[in-house]
Design an enzyme around this catalytic site. Sequence first.
Site, PDB file in Angstrom:
ATOM      1  CG  ASP A  68      -1.666   1.303   1.358  1.00 18.09           C
ATOM      2  OD1 ASP A  68      -1.275   2.174   2.164  1.00 18.09           O
ATOM      3  OD2 ASP A  68      -2.609   1.460   0.565  1.00 18.09           O
ATOM      4  CG  HIS A 150       4.113  17.308 -16.141  1.00 20.30           C
ATOM      5  ND1 HIS A 150       4.026  18.552 -15.520  1.00 20.30           N
ATOM      6  CD2 HIS A 150       2.846  16.942 -16.410  1.00 20.30           C
ATOM      7  CE1 HIS A 150       2.758  18.912 -15.450  1.00 20.30           C
ATOM      8  NE2 HIS A 150       2.026  17.963 -15.968  1.00 20.30           N
ATOM      9  CD  GLU A 196       2.536  18.220 -19.658  1.00 20.59           C
ATOM     10  OE1 GLU A 196       2.410  19.263 -18.968  1.00 20.59           O
ATOM     11  OE2 GLU A 196       1.608  17.746 -20.322  1.00 20.59           O
ATOM     12  CD  GLU A 197       1.518  22.144 -17.492  1.00 20.76           C
ATOM     13  OE1 GLU A 197       0.877  22.251 -18.547  1.00 20.76           O
ATOM     14  OE2 GLU A 197       1.038  21.602 -16.479  1.00 20.76           O
ATOM     15  CG  ASP A 225      -0.191  15.365 -16.596  1.00 17.00           C
ATOM     16  OD1 ASP A 225       0.063  15.811 -17.733  1.00 17.00           O
ATOM     17  OD2 ASP A 225      -0.478  16.095 -15.619  1.00 17.00           O
ATOM     18  CG  ASP A 327      -4.957   6.086  -0.532  1.00 15.45           C
ATOM     19  OD1 ASP A 327      -5.743   5.521   0.236  1.00 15.45           O
ATOM     20  OD2 ASP A 327      -3.770   5.719  -0.696  1.00 15.45           O
ATOM     21  CG  ASP A 331      -2.823   2.512  -2.693  1.00 18.81           C
ATOM     22  OD1 ASP A 331      -3.833   2.717  -1.993  1.00 18.81           O
ATOM     23  OD2 ASP A 331      -1.661   2.698  -2.293  1.00 18.81           O
TER      24      ASP A 331
HETATM   25  N1  DTR Z   1      -1.811  18.198 -20.575  1.00 18.03           N
HETATM   26  C1  DTR Z   1      -1.883  17.992 -19.129  1.00 18.03           C
HETATM   27  C2  DTR Z   1      -3.287  17.849 -18.608  1.00 18.03           C
HETATM   28  C3  DTR Z   1      -4.125  16.977 -19.440  1.00 18.03           C
HETATM   29  C4  DTR Z   1      -5.151  17.364 -20.238  1.00 18.03           C
HETATM   30  N2  DTR Z   1      -5.700  16.262 -20.830  1.00 18.03           N
HETATM   31  C5  DTR Z   1      -5.007  15.172 -20.431  1.00 18.03           C
HETATM   32  C6  DTR Z   1      -5.164  13.818 -20.776  1.00 18.03           C
HETATM   33  C7  DTR Z   1      -4.278  12.902 -20.214  1.00 18.03           C
HETATM   34  C8  DTR Z   1      -3.269  13.322 -19.350  1.00 18.03           C
HETATM   35  C9  DTR Z   1      -3.108  14.688 -19.022  1.00 18.03           C
HETATM   36  C10 DTR Z   1      -4.000  15.590 -19.570  1.00 18.03           C
HETATM   37  C11 DTR Z   1      -1.248  19.157 -18.427  1.00 18.03           C
HETATM   38  O1  DTR Z   1      -1.794  20.248 -18.477  1.00 18.03           O
HETATM   39  O2  DTR Z   1      -0.219  18.926 -17.818  1.00 18.03           O
HETATM   40 ZN    ZN Z   2      -0.851  21.285 -17.057  1.00 18.27          ZN
HETATM   41 ZN    ZN Z   3       0.029  17.947 -16.261  1.00 20.25          ZN
HETATM   42 CA    CA Z   4      -2.700   3.809  -0.319  1.00 17.79          CA
END
Ligand code: DTR
Ligand code: ZN
Ligand code: ZN
Ligand code: CA
Length: 464
Positions: A68, A150, A196-197, A225, A327, A331
Amino acid sequence: MKHSASRISASRSPRRTAAAPAATAAAAVLALAGLVATAAPAASAAPSAAPATRTAATTTANAAAAPDIPLANVKAHLTQFQSIASANGGNRAHGRPGYKASVDYVRAKLDAAGFTTSLQQFTSNGATGYNLIADWPGGDPNQVVMAGAHLDSVSSGAGINDNGSGSAAVLETALAVSRAGYQPAKHLRFAWWGAEELGLVGSKHYVANLPSTERSKISGYLNFDMIGSPNAGYFVYDDDPVIEKTFKDYFAGLGVPTEIETEGDGRSDHAPFKNAGVPVGGLFTGASRTKTSAQAQKWGGTAGQSFDRCYHSSCDNTSNINDTALDRNSDAAAHAVWTLSAGTSEPPAGDTYQNTTDVPIPDGGAAVTSSVNVTGRTGNAPSALKVGVDIVHTWRGDLVVDLVAPDGTAYRLKNASGGDSADNVQETYTVDASSETANGTWKLRVQDTARYDTGYINGFSLTF
Ligand code: DTR
Ligand code: ZN
Ligand code: ZN
Ligand code: CA
């Protein structure tokens, strides 16, 4: 459990028979052992070329259970991320001091836990970015299971759900591996991506700079994410079927229904891996889209409200987390890492001949084969010939599996069994092949006797 096979005349495979004994899952035996002859190209009715995108290495029914993941530990990391943002201009964005401070925090935890960590630098928008990679010593370097998230936020806030939640869950899963001293058959690698953004910049840089030989060793990449959204949904990426099923089964075990993540493939760091042919999967609790009333019915929360009202906003702080969702997803992440890395058991002592070329199995169609060429042996095959079978296929009850000796004699390994709805055939069969000459081309013959479930021969081995 080992199965003994009976010699049969080369008759047509029986249709589904409910009475036929269902195969019980056991560890497949496909690891290299001692002497391994090169496999003959598969002589089969179907092309033997592997599919464009590989499917994650199969899971093993007897995988050790993941521990867990303590929610308190995950939230402690979020508190740290919040403090870091507060001390660095309110964010943890690429190119800002808060991002590098986040990297330093995560790396220090991993170094202390015995991971081999490395920083991969890149430049984006004129600023230096960092990917943090952590390898857990051990496991087959040719079969790597990766989990990533990310670590950067947008500049408008601390990014606690997006994506402190994924970063903290992956970190705590890695620390759980260390605490457990887990030594899976496959090699474990964890990653925290930068920028990532800005458009998946860090993960794209990693994949682009990974030699293709290294890329092909990644049996699966798991992406996390946004996994703690306040008005949470439970979404599973609809990509690799084995990874997807691993997550769906886990949530089913909790009695939590899941939906397929439909916000589009390119939306997070799994995309560069998928585009490179690596099997991918992941979890998501939703961003700016609105929860429907049907979804509120099954998951709770508020219909007509977005899953995360603070998406990319300054209010994405430690109050912007649904503890139950965080949580459960933490897990589930640990469960998938443990299950997908358990690998196969040690092969029996002896000389092993194997073929790991994927052979697609026509849905409800003709039988296909995977072959191994046995040479250099004297006399007949043994009375306890070990036959390692690894077939990735949903609803394995559709399948009939035979071993065909060089002279064409067929030994039935598995009958069709309509009621067996479980997936994959990962078995070690014992065949009395003492009446067969050892040398020659041995074939594994597989036929899918019913429509709508598909798969392929992932590997076949003989141990003398
Ligand atoms: N692009 C990600 C958030 C996000 C939007 N749609 C999805 C689908 C699957 C995973 C993540 C996302 C961000 O803003 O970091
Ligand atoms: Zn984002
Ligand atoms: Zn994200
Ligand atoms: Ca847990």
